[in-house]
Enzyme design. Structure first.
Site, mmCIF file in Angstrom:
data_model
loop_
_atom_site.group_PDB
_atom_site.id
_atom_site.type_symbol
_atom_site.label_atom_id
_atom_site.label_comp_id
_atom_site.label_asym_id
_atom_site.label_seq_id
_atom_site.Cartn_x
_atom_site.Cartn_y
_atom_site.Cartn_z
ATOM 1 C CE LYS A 9 3.660 -4.609 -9.172
ATOM 2 N NZ LYS A 9 4.104 -5.369 -7.979
ATOM 3 N NE ARG A 84 -0.248 -0.735 -5.030
ATOM 4 C CZ ARG A 84 0.998 -0.734 -5.491
ATOM 5 N NH1 ARG A 84 1.306 -0.149 -6.610
ATOM 6 N NH2 ARG A 84 1.933 -1.356 -4.815
ATOM 7 N NE ARG A 123 12.051 -4.226 -3.267
ATOM 8 C CZ ARG A 123 10.787 -4.143 -3.655
ATOM 9 N NH1 ARG A 123 10.496 -4.098 -4.940
ATOM 10 N NH2 ARG A 123 9.815 -4.119 -2.761
ATOM 11 N NE ARG A 156 10.047 -0.289 -1.891
ATOM 12 C CZ ARG A 156 9.213 -0.682 -2.836
ATOM 13 N NH1 ARG A 156 9.649 -0.809 -4.089
ATOM 14 N NH2 ARG A 156 7.960 -0.944 -2.574
ATOM 15 N NE ARG A 167 4.853 -3.243 -0.105
ATOM 16 C CZ ARG A 167 6.094 -3.515 -0.502
ATOM 17 N NH1 ARG A 167 7.043 -3.721 0.377
ATOM 18 N NH2 ARG A 167 6.385 -3.580 -1.792
HETATM 19 P P1 AP5 Z 1 10.777 -5.735 -8.193
HETATM 20 O O1 AP5 Z 1 10.897 -5.710 -9.672
HETATM 21 O O2 AP5 Z 1 11.288 -4.585 -7.403
HETATM 22 O O3 AP5 Z 1 9.274 -6.094 -7.765
HETATM 23 P P2 AP5 Z 1 7.928 -5.262 -7.848
HETATM 24 O O4 AP5 Z 1 6.855 -6.189 -8.275
HETATM 25 O O5 AP5 Z 1 8.122 -4.018 -8.644
HETATM 26 O O6 AP5 Z 1 7.757 -4.938 -6.299
HETATM 27 P P3 AP5 Z 1 7.300 -3.654 -5.513
HETATM 28 O O7 AP5 Z 1 7.446 -4.020 -4.057
HETATM 29 O O8 AP5 Z 1 8.031 -2.418 -5.963
HETATM 30 O O9 AP5 Z 1 5.827 -3.559 -5.889
HETATM 31 P P4 AP5 Z 1 4.754 -2.856 -5.133
HETATM 32 O O10 AP5 Z 1 3.648 -2.942 -6.095
HETATM 33 O O11 AP5 Z 1 4.447 -3.363 -3.776
HETATM 34 O O12 AP5 Z 1 5.392 -1.428 -4.792
HETATM 35 P P5 AP5 Z 1 5.271 0.001 -5.467
HETATM 36 O O13 AP5 Z 1 6.624 0.529 -5.564
HETATM 37 O O14 AP5 Z 1 4.407 -0.039 -6.670
HETATM 38 O O15 AP5 Z 1 11.506 -7.091 -7.697
HETATM 39 C C1 AP5 Z 1 11.604 -7.436 -6.335
HETATM 40 C C2 AP5 Z 1 12.977 -8.104 -6.082
HETATM 41 O O16 AP5 Z 1 13.069 -9.323 -6.821
HETATM 42 C C3 AP5 Z 1 14.181 -7.257 -6.547
HETATM 43 O O17 AP5 Z 1 15.225 -7.417 -5.635
HETATM 44 C C4 AP5 Z 1 14.555 -7.855 -7.925
HETATM 45 O O18 AP5 Z 1 15.939 -7.698 -8.216
HETATM 46 C C5 AP5 Z 1 14.156 -9.310 -7.750
HETATM 47 N N1 AP5 Z 1 13.643 -9.937 -8.973
HETATM 48 C C6 AP5 Z 1 12.756 -9.379 -9.841
HETATM 49 N N2 AP5 Z 1 12.460 -10.251 -10.831
HETATM 50 C C7 AP5 Z 1 13.168 -11.384 -10.547
HETATM 51 C C8 AP5 Z 1 13.282 -12.654 -11.207
HETATM 52 N N3 AP5 Z 1 12.581 -12.934 -12.325
HETATM 53 N N4 AP5 Z 1 14.105 -13.587 -10.669
HETATM 54 C C9 AP5 Z 1 14.799 -13.324 -9.530
HETATM 55 N N5 AP5 Z 1 14.743 -12.129 -8.864
HETATM 56 C C10 AP5 Z 1 13.922 -11.175 -9.377
HETATM 57 O O19 AP5 Z 1 4.429 0.769 -4.352
HETATM 58 C C11 AP5 Z 1 4.978 1.089 -3.087
HETATM 59 C C12 AP5 Z 1 3.929 1.831 -2.262
HETATM 60 O O20 AP5 Z 1 3.578 3.051 -2.914
HETATM 61 C C13 AP5 Z 1 2.597 1.107 -2.048
HETATM 62 O O21 AP5 Z 1 2.632 0.209 -0.977
HETATM 63 C C14 AP5 Z 1 1.665 2.295 -1.784
HETATM 64 O O22 AP5 Z 1 1.827 2.796 -0.481
HETATM 65 C C15 AP5 Z 1 2.180 3.335 -2.763
HETATM 66 N N6 AP5 Z 1 1.526 3.236 -4.083
HETATM 67 C C16 AP5 Z 1 2.150 2.977 -5.273
HETATM 68 N N7 AP5 Z 1 1.260 2.947 -6.268
HETATM 69 C C17 AP5 Z 1 0.054 3.205 -5.703
HETATM 70 C C18 AP5 Z 1 -1.264 3.277 -6.214
HETATM 71 N N8 AP5 Z 1 -1.512 3.074 -7.523
HETATM 72 N N9 AP5 Z 1 -2.267 3.528 -5.340
HETATM 73 C C19 AP5 Z 1 -2.029 3.747 -4.039
HETATM 74 N N10 AP5 Z 1 -0.810 3.668 -3.473
HETATM 75 C C20 AP5 Z 1 0.223 3.404 -4.311
#
Ligand code: AP5
Length: 209
Positions: A9, A84, A123, A156, A167
């Site tokens: 994402k 979420r 990542r 991370r 997660r």
């Molecule tokens: P990447 O693009 O980083 O994936 P992502 O879906 O953004 O993954 P996240 O782990 O960041 O999502 P998340 O929702 O768990 O975490 P968030 O930061 O929102 O890609 C992943 C890897 O794959 C990278 O290495 C990339 O290069 C590679 N890649 C991408 N696309 C590719 C492709 N097409 N082909 C090959 N490789 C590819 O949240 C973190 C924490 O914050 C949560 O756990 C929670 O504690 C808190 N939080 C955040 N938002 C909220 C909320 N709304 N409510 C409550 N807590 C929250």
């Protein structure tokens, strides 16, 4: 944007923002910046995030409410990682209604679990500017430093296997129900995110058009 941790994402959000000139709001990035800056929010949220749990709804909703007061979002914006939970989705509906804005589409990213685990497992993240790389699919040019700002890249804390497993469970329990929520609202757009970055981007572009 909806979808499991590591599905891609954030990678797509950055591309959409750059190529379509729309502000991308990532609650994960906002929280990580607060953790880095050791603000009150960052200190409270850091431990929760490290274990792979969700930060409380009222904190996140407050964060988004404040962000949506900023002038750059007046013509539209992209949300990555929010909402979420059903409570967050309901709050978003209320915030949008108060602004006379409508949710155009919910891009729901899907991919097989093995692929998501592979993506998350490789990542590398820049704690300074938030750029994201992958050891195999998108390696940084200089090995261990960021191509954008030259800071050191790190894994991370919540990308450790135990936190990733948790997660995924939290996602299934709290976030996956939003597929139904938005299906009923008629805005859900399913997107197979299993191809390379540019192939996925082309699908995003087609769906948004
Ligand atoms: P990447 O693009 O980083 O994936 P992502 O879906 O953004 O993954 P996240 O782990 O960041 O999502 P998340 O929702 O768990 O975490 P968030 O930061 O929102 O890609 C992943 C890897 O794959 C990278 O290495 C990339 O290069 C590679 N890649 C991408 N696309 C590719 C492709 N097409 N082909 C090959 N490789 C590819 O949240 C973190 C924490 O914050 C949560 O756990 C929670 O504690 C808190 N939080 C955040 N938002 C909220 C909320 N709304 N409510 C409550 N807590 C929250």
């Amino acid at each position: 944007m909806l979808g499991p941790p590591g599905v891609g994402k954030g990678t797509q959000a950055k591309l959409i923002s750059l190529r379509m000139n729309v502000p991308a709001i990532s609650t994960g990035d906002m929280l990580r910046a607060a953790v880095e800056a050791k603000t009150e929010l960052g200190i409270k949220a850091g431990e929760t995030m490290k274990g792979g749990n969700l930060v409380p709804d009222e904190v996140i909703i407050g964060l988004i409410k404040d962000r949506l007061e900023m002038p750059d979002v007046a013509n539209g914006f992209l949300l990555d990682g929010f909402p979420r939970t059903v409570a967050q989705a309901e709050a978003l509906n209320n915030l949008l209604a108060a602004k006379n804005m409508q949710l155009t589409a919910v891009l729901a990213f899907t991919a097989p679990t093995e692929l998501v685990v592979e993506r998350i497992g490789g990542r590398l993240t820049c704690r300074n500017c938030g750029a994201v790389f992958h050891q195999i699919t998108n390696p940084p040019k200089s090995g261990g430093t960021c191509d954008v700002c030259s800071s050191r890249l790190t894994v991370r804390e919540d990308d450790q296997p135990e936190a990733v497993r948790h997660r995924m469970e939290v996602y299934e329990e709290k976030t996956a129900p939003l597929f139904d929520f938005y299906e009923k609202q008629g805005v859900l757009r399913l997107l197979d995110a299993s191809g390379p970055v540019d192939v996925v981007y082309a699908k995003v572009e087609a769906l948004l058009k």
